[in-house]
Design a protein around this motif. Structure first.
Motif, short mmCIF file in Angstrom:
data_model
loop_
_atom_site.label_atom_id
_atom_site.label_comp_id
_atom_site.label_asym_id
_atom_site.label_seq_id
_atom_site.Cartn_x
_atom_site.Cartn_y
_atom_site.Cartn_z
N ASN A 1 11.24 14.35 -17.98
CA ASN A 1 10.08 13.86 -17.48
C ASN A 1 10.26 12.75 -16.67
N PRO A 2 11.16 12.72 -15.64
CA PRO A 2 11.59 11.63 -14.82
C PRO A 2 10.35 11.18 -13.99
N SER A 3 9.28 11.66 -13.62
CA SER A 3 8.34 11.55 -13.00
C SER A 3 7.14 10.59 -13.49
N ARG A 4 7.38 10.34 -14.96
CA ARG A 4 6.50 9.47 -15.74
C ARG A 4 6.86 8.03 -15.33
N LEU A 5 5.79 7.26 -14.75
CA LEU A 5 6.11 5.90 -14.14
C LEU A 5 6.26 4.84 -15.26
N PHE A 6 5.47 4.75 -16.31
CA PHE A 6 5.59 3.99 -17.22
C PHE A 6 5.77 4.46 -18.63
N ALA A 7 6.39 3.83 -19.68
CA ALA A 7 6.65 4.19 -20.92
C ALA A 7 6.19 3.12 -21.93
N LEU A 8 6.06 3.76 -23.16
CA LEU A 8 5.87 2.50 -24.34
C LEU A 8 7.07 1.52 -24.20
N PRO A 9 6.86 0.28 -24.57
CA PRO A 9 7.80 -0.71 -24.31
C PRO A 9 9.14 -0.57 -25.11
N SER B 1 8.96 1.91 -10.22
CA SER B 1 8.82 3.28 -9.76
C SER B 1 10.09 4.46 -9.84
N HIS B 2 9.72 5.67 -9.86
CA HIS B 2 10.85 6.49 -10.16
C HIS B 2 11.68 6.71 -8.89
N HIS B 3 11.56 5.94 -7.80
CA HIS B 3 12.24 5.97 -6.78
C HIS B 3 13.92 5.28 -6.87
N ALA B 4 13.74 4.44 -7.90
CA ALA B 4 14.98 3.78 -8.44
C ALA B 4 14.97 4.62 -9.81
N LEU B 5 16.58 4.97 -10.19
CA LEU B 5 16.85 5.42 -11.52
C LEU B 5 16.73 4.51 -12.48
N PRO B 6 15.87 5.18 -13.60
CA PRO B 6 15.53 4.20 -14.79
C PRO B 6 16.84 3.77 -15.48
N LEU B 7 16.55 2.36 -15.96
CA LEU B 7 17.75 1.67 -16.54
C LEU B 7 18.22 2.27 -17.79
N GLY C 1 0.95 -1.31 -0.05
CA GLY C 1 0.00 -0.01 -0.06
C GLY C 1 0.89 1.24 -0.04
N TRP C 2 2.16 1.27 0.71
CA TRP C 2 2.91 2.29 0.61
C TRP C 2 3.56 2.76 -0.75
N VAL C 3 3.99 1.75 -1.24
CA VAL C 3 4.71 1.87 -2.51
C VAL C 3 3.66 2.22 -3.75
N LEU C 4 2.36 1.75 -3.73
CA LEU C 4 1.37 1.85 -4.52
C LEU C 4 0.84 3.41 -4.27
N PHE C 5 0.80 3.83 -3.34
CA PHE C 5 0.04 5.25 -3.24
C PHE C 5 1.00 6.35 -2.40
N GLY C 6 2.23 5.96 -2.17
CA GLY C 6 3.10 6.85 -1.60
C GLY C 6 3.74 7.82 -2.54
N ARG C 7 3.34 7.90 -3.89
CA ARG C 7 3.79 8.86 -4.70
C ARG C 7 2.55 9.12 -5.66
N ASP C 8 2.31 10.17 -6.27
CA ASP C 8 1.18 10.59 -7.10
C ASP C 8 1.53 9.96 -8.59
#
Length: 750
Positions: A257-265, A172-178, A108-115
């Protein structure tokens, strides 16, 4: 509310301490005592664990309708540490049930701890939703009952929640995107941080895949979890999935735009997915290979409960499916599981106030599913993991079945917490002028108090109402514990043997019993029941005494096996006396005759009574002690001993009526002086309407005559009637329900 790290850490610590106290009391307190005894399914797990400890390894154990291997190996580990005890059987599921509470808090924390949209940190929302969902799970009465019983389904919500939490954390963007374009050179601190972040992400995804790969080893409904991962991933490719500003969530991310959680594959995203699938596949490979080599095992249990099977839906598949679905809808606030092993019977999975917030949470998730991936995940999770329960149907029970919907339990409590949060936001914006910190604190206090009160009710309901219910003694065979202790204390010199009816508990006894005295568990489903008893006793060369257990039906239901044993030993042994215990009595016999074949009766008197209900009485045997008499002439019955009646029955194929018989003794004037009613059970312990067999079967009835019954001539009559409606079936051609089957003369013994 402010984002002071110290306040957030303090709040998280308070929640964790509260959760620890709750699960310590509700999952672990008196675990060695409650539930009493050991349910036969738990015993099966224990016996499989003993096989593993002997080196007999398997990914799937097909005994007793089949069971996945995780619980077996967990019990094998606890047994090696604690010995063969009920605590060793239950401790793994109690611990995993407790651990699920903490994993749900983290999820619950990781799902809803960031908008999802803005990327803004929302730790108080994460703490509230994670804490409320975990707290409600911790104090759930149904999950307390299940968590304290060795049911393999308890492992499913833990590993599913952990896998999803690891996946969300990795993406999530808590970790640096690969695929970050930052290219630090050399061994600079920045370069080291980038490499560490990349490595951390890989390992998080790999661990998530491992947890997903463990799911097939937990419970049959875990077979629906691959659809959850797949459909949730594919949902980001839908053209109508958008952000609040109208931009597609699937638009490519960028360093700007590092806050974008998901992207096209991208290639990197495919790599992430590949790592997840590879690790999941490697871990799941043994059980997948087992099912590939034994496809019948894959469908072993599901084929018995498939809602679209004609035997279960009675020719109305759509209606049965919809009835099942409605039963699970009612679980949220209105109707509970009727199985004592799962619940305090009739208590809904959610009470009314929890159900209200659950439906608010569902409504909010439906409203925002396109723009909030977390809400979309919860909706898919709820739908896909309740579906296996809706697709299963037992002839003898009605939905809901809590264990079958256990995979959806984390999503259910997260949606309750979401409903609480959404209601809080609505109320604060519309009705209250309090500051965000004050209103948030007030909400936390109210939720905490509600959970505390619910926990108090759960403690009362489990440790007092549920634990003291007579049905619990029956479900868990509590008398076996006393019997095992008695058998353990007997001298192991080969002179004593035990005969114990109640075959459903054979695995429980085999796991718990560690004595040396021969104990034979018997049941009427054995071919040639009497001959098998004789064969079992001939294995003891110096046998001088046989102890026959007669259970109280309130504790162990054994059909008419105790009566069959009584008839056999009255014929072939010398009765020595009876020892009385709380849940059973032990009858001792000596001078056991093993020099000729044992049989319940030597012959059947011809008798044909055809009933219009599709059942017929085709033969009768009667006698007293070791003497069988012909029912064609008056039976001579003496005082002091019961007499027995064996009747042979034939049913029409596909009979769907459960019948009972009423044996009625009338005096010479026709007045009734005795009545005994018995349900008709086939040798496999199915009723006449549940066996779907047309094979002839016997019923045996041991009849004690009243001590003050006057000497004289009597007439035995029989009525066959429907158990449910109590309506008699009548004899064809005669059209009367009551039929005379024997005459007897009752008098003093010589």
């Amino acid at each position: 509310m402010g984002e002071d790290p110290m306040r957030i850490a303090t709040a998280a610590a308070v929640i964790l301490i509260a959760l620890t106290l709750a699960v310590s009391v509700l999952r672990l307190y008196r675990l060695s005592e409650l539930p009493p005894g050991l349910h036969h399914d738990e015993g099966t797990h224990g016996v499989n664990a003993l096989q593993v400890m002997r080196g007999e390894h398997a990914a799937f154990f097909p005994e007793n309708n089949g069971r996945e291997g995780m619980i077996v190996y967990a019990i094998a580990l606890s047994t090696s540490l604690l010995g063969r005890t009920a605590l060793a059987v239950r401790l793994p599921t109690a611990l995993i049930s407790a651990a699920t509470v903490f994993v749900l808090f983290w999820l619950g924390w990781v799902l809803f701890g960031r908008d999802d949209h803005s990327g803004r940190s929302t730790p108080w929302r994460g703490l509230l939703i994670g804490g409320a969902s975990a707290g409600l799970l911790a104090v759930s009465l149904g999950q307390t009952v299940i968590g304290r019983t060795a049911l393999r389904g308890s492992f499913l919500p833990f590993f599913l929640s952990l896998s999803l939490a690891l996946l969300w954390w990795a993406w999530s963007h808590h970790a640096l995107p690969l695929d970050s374009k930052a290219k630090p050179t050399g061994q600079s601190p920045a370069g080291q941080r980038v490499q560490a972040a990349k490595l951390g992400n890989w390992w998080r995804i790999a661990l998530a895949g491992m947890c997903a790969g463990l799911l097939p080893y937990t419970y049959i409904t875990a077979r629906f979890t691959p659809f959850l991962f797949l459909l949730f991933g594919l949902s980001f490719l839908l053209p109508w999935v958008r952000n609040d500003d109208g931009m597609r969530v699937a638009a490519a991310s960028s360093p700007q735009n590092p806050s974008r959680l998901f992207a096209l594959p991208s290639r990197t995203e495919w790599q992430k997915a590949g790592i997840f699938v590879v690790f999941a596949g490697l871990v799941a490979a043994p059980i997948l290979l087992h099912f590939a080599m034994n496809p019948d095992h894959f469908f072993l249990r599901s084929s018995q409960t498939w809602v679209f099977d004609s035997e279960r839906n009675l020719g109305n598949p759509l209606g049965t499916f919809l009835n099942n679905l409605w039963g699970y809808v009612l679980a949220f606030g209105f109707r509970g599981d009727l199985i004592w092993r799962h619940n305090l019977v009739g208590t809904p999975a959610l009470n009314l106030w929890q159900a209200l917030f659950f439906w608010l949470g569902v409504g909010a998730a439906v409203w925002r599913w396109r723009t909030r991936p977390a809400y979309r995940l919860l909706l898919l999770w709820l739908a896909l993991l309740i579906l296996p329960a809706v697709l299963a149907r037992e002839i003898t029970s009605v939905p809901p079945n809590t264990i079958r919907m256990i995979g959806a339990i984390p999503a259910i409590y997260l949606l309750v917490a979401v409903g609480i949060w959404e209601a809080f936001l609505f109320a604060r914006h519309r009705f209250f002028q309090a500051t965000e910190s004050r209103s948030g604190a007030a909400l936390a206090v109210l939720v905490g108090l509600a959970i505390l009160v619910q926990g108090a009710f759960t403690f009362r309901d489990y440790f007092h109402r549920w634990a003291s219910a007579p049905e619990i003694q029956w479900y868990y065979g509590s008398g076996w514990t006393d019997l095992i202790q008695i058998a353990n204390e007997q001298p192991a010199d080969g002179t004593i043997a035990f005969l114990v009816p109640g075959y459903l508990w054979q695995y429980s006894f085999e796991y718990l019993y560690q004595g040396k005295v021969p104990v034979h568990l018997v049941h009427t489903a054995m071919p040639d029941f009497a001959r098998e008893i004789e064969s079992a006793l001939t294995t003891s060369q110096s046998l001088s005494e046989v102890k026959v257990v007669d259970w109280s039906n309130d504790v162990i239901w054994a059909g008419d096996e105790d009566q069959r044993l009584a008839v056999l030993f009255d014929k072939y042994a010398q009765y020595m006396g009876t020892e009385q215990y709380t849940d059973f009595q032990i009858k001792s016999y000596a001078e056991v005759s093993l020099d000729h074949h044992w049989t319940l009766y030597e012959f059947l008197d011809p008798l044909t009574v055809n009933y219009d209900g599709g059942i017929a009485l085709t033969g009768l045997a009667a006698g007293q002690g070791d003497v069988q008499q012909s029912a064609l002439s008056p039976l001579n019955i003496t005082e002091g001993n019961p007499f027995w009646l064996a009747m042979q029955w034939q049913t029409a194929p596909g009979l769907d009526t459960d019948f009972a018989v009423s044996l009625r003794l009338h005096d010479a004037e026709g007045s009734g002086v005795l009545q005994r009613d018995y349900v008709l059970w086939r040798p496999d312990h199915s009723s006449t309407g549940g066996g779907w067999s047309a094979e002839p079967f016997d019923s045996l009835h041991l009849i004690e005559l009243p001590a003050d019954l006057p000497s004289g001539y009597y007439e035995m009559r029989i009525v066959v009637y429907d158990i449910e409606s109590l309506k008699p079936t009548v004899e064809l051609g005669v059209w009367e329900p009551e039929t005379t089957i024997a005459h007897l003369h009752f008098g003093e013994s010589n």
